[in-house]
Design an enzyme around this catalytic site. Structure first.
Site, PDB file in Angstrom:
ATOM      1  N   ASP A 146       0.842  -1.081   0.012  1.00 29.04           N
ATOM      2  CA  ASP A 146      -0.044  -0.158   0.083  1.00 29.04           C
ATOM      3  C   ASP A 146       0.810   1.276  -0.013  1.00 29.04           C
ATOM      4  O   ASP A 146       0.382   2.255   0.594  1.00 29.04           O
ATOM      5  CB  ASP A 146      -0.947   0.264   1.163  1.00 29.04           C
ATOM      6  CG  ASP A 146      -2.213   1.084   1.129  1.00 29.04           C
ATOM      7  OD1 ASP A 146      -2.398   1.462  -0.150  1.00 29.04           O
ATOM      8  OD2 ASP A 146      -2.720   1.376   2.156  1.00 29.04           O
ATOM      9  N   CYS A 202     -19.000 -12.787  -4.260  1.00 33.28           N
ATOM     10  CA  CYS A 202     -20.387 -12.335  -3.639  1.00 33.28           C
ATOM     11  C   CYS A 202     -21.347 -13.357  -3.913  1.00 33.28           C
ATOM     12  O   CYS A 202     -21.659 -13.439  -5.176  1.00 33.28           O
ATOM     13  CB  CYS A 202     -20.459 -10.844  -4.518  1.00 33.28           C
ATOM     14  SG  CYS A 202     -19.398  -9.457  -3.863  1.00 33.28           S
ATOM     15  N   CYS A 213     -23.823   1.036   4.240  1.00 32.25           N
ATOM     16  CA  CYS A 213     -23.013   2.180   4.215  1.00 32.25           C
ATOM     17  C   CYS A 213     -23.998   3.193   4.746  1.00 32.25           C
ATOM     18  O   CYS A 213     -24.958   3.601   3.781  1.00 32.25           O
ATOM     19  CB  CYS A 213     -22.506   2.224   2.780  1.00 32.25           C
ATOM     20  SG  CYS A 213     -21.518   3.847   2.860  1.00 32.25           S
TER      21      CYS A 213
HETATM   22  S1  SF4 Z   1     -21.597  -7.668   1.889  1.00 28.44           S
HETATM   23 FE1  SF4 Z   1     -21.002  -6.875  -0.255  1.00 28.44          FE
HETATM   24  S2  SF4 Z   1     -19.003  -7.637  -0.449  1.00 28.44           S
HETATM   25 FE2  SF4 Z   1     -19.804  -8.968   0.968  1.00 28.44          FE
HETATM   26  S3  SF4 Z   1     -20.771 -10.563  -0.165  1.00 28.44           S
HETATM   27 FE3  SF4 Z   1     -22.419  -8.807   0.077  1.00 28.44          FE
HETATM   28  S4  SF4 Z   1     -22.199  -7.761  -1.891  1.00 28.44           S
HETATM   29 FE4  SF4 Z   1     -20.455  -9.010  -1.626  1.00 28.44          FE
END
Ligand code: SF4
Length: 363
Positions: A146, A202, A213
């Site tokens: 990073d 995912c 979020c």
């Molecule tokens: S929370 Fe977000 S990153 Fe995690 S599996 Fe679900 S869609 Fe994918």
């Protein structure tokens, strides 16, 4: 673990001994030319839309992002490594209560609670690099964690060891998303290799990270607007926290783990064994009054030196603590905020005055 090619056995063993994992090896570009052009085009769009916020270095080094040979001439292989950083929340031995539930304290992202990973991981990669240099004296190597422009997530995905989640983070079956990426670039050509293949990624229909979020920074799957990401706002952003986003920060004063905490792919997480990352320099949470009473850079260094919090510095941490104080309705901090509203750092003074106004209005 997949069968390890003989040339990589020593690297895998060295990494294991240092508590890191060789995730996999790929070539100097993460994709075939057509796909690379698409990746670079998407990144240019991200920059052109201003999604990178104050992080001007992202725009400056964009041409190097997907081309390891621009960082190490004649680069033939990129060795991607992972370091697990997950640590459980500290719990009060007497009451069993999570310590970050204490009143008027600011929460710290899990990765930032101990020593700065750039130092810890960087040293481990240096050791691996030195071993490689001894084995291949004619070749050249460079390491980053990073700390360079390389698109680490794309290279990690290119090895087959990680997928990029809809939350834009690298996810591995070994650690979930709670790990750091680092890499060694090499002019020696190693065979492509993956330690544990990443799988599908995912689950269909999952939007847990997008829904949780609080600022809407994940505007769509795989799309992050850094300007409203709490990690960006509390760490990289240089000015006042935009008023319309302040409440969404809640008690977070350095980073944010929300899109990781809800991710089902993090069910595999397990605590790190890395002592540096288990240290409690910042710990899970810090009393806001303690932050608000830091008077100088020297005091900041004495308390948080060696930890990632130094990236925000005194002014960033005090700004964030002011926002958290107002969000938590911490009336007991009004005197501290009054004193800080004439702080010689204008950012701190403005943040304190604004937080004080909010608290007075809410009283
Ligand atoms: S929370 Fe977000 S990153 Fe995690 S599996 Fe679900 S869609 Fe994918």
């Amino acid at each position: 673990m997949n069968h390890v090619p003989p040339e990589l056995k020593r690297v895998v063993a060295d990494a294991e001994e240092l508590g890191v994992t060789l995730l996999g090896v790929c070539g100097p570009q993460p994709d075939a030319p057509e796909e690379l052009a698409r990746l670079e085009g998407e990144y240019q769009e991200f920059i052109a839309s201003g999604n990178h916020g104050d992080m001007n270095y992202l725009a400056k080094f964009a041409p190097l992002k997907y081309r390891a040979e621009t960082l190490l001439p004649n680069c033939r292989s990129v060795l991607m490594f992972g370091l697990n950083y997950y640590r459980e929340d500290a719990v009060d031995a007497g009451s069993g209560r999570k310590l970050d539930a204490a009143p008027a304290s600011g929460r710290i992202a899990r990765y930032a609670r101990g020593r700065d990973y750039h130092k810890t991981f960087g040293k481990k990669l240096l050791h691996i690099l030195q071993q490689l240099q001894q084995t291949y004296p004619e070749d050249s190597f460079r390491r980053f964690t990073d700390s360079g422009p390389l698109a680490e997530r794309s290279f990690a995905a290119a090895t087959g060891a990680c997928v990029t989640g809809r939350n834009t983070l690298s996810i591995s079956p070994l650690y979930g998303s709670y790990f750091f990426l680092g890499e060694v670039l090499s002019t020696h050509q190693f065979p492509d290799f993956v330690t544990v293949p990443a799988g599908q990624g995912c689950p269909r229909g999952c939007r847990a990270c997008i829904n949780v979020c609080p600022t809407g920074a994940l505007s769509a799957p795989y799309r992050m607007d850094a300007r409203s990401c709490i990690s960006y706002l509390t760490i990289e952003h240089k000015g006042l926290i935009p008023v319309d986003l302040q409440e969404a920060l809640g008690d977070m004063v350095f980073g944010c783990d929300l899109c990781q905490e809800v991710c089902p792919l993090n069910a595999v997480r397990r605590p790190t064994t890395e002592p540096d990352l288990l240290m409690s320099i910042a710990g899970d949470a810090i009393s806001l009054s303690e932050i608000l009473r830091i008077k100088t850079h020297e005091e900041m260094t004495a308390r948080f030196g060696g930890s990632p919090l130094m990236r925000s510095g005194r002014r960033g941490m005090l700004r964030n603590a002011c926002v958290a104080a107002a969000n938590l309705g911490a009336q007991e901090l009004l005197d501290d905020l009054l004193r800080l509203s004439s702080d010689e750092d204008e950012l701190v003074a403005q943040a304190a005055a604004h937080a004080r106004e909010r608290l007075i209005q809410d009283a």
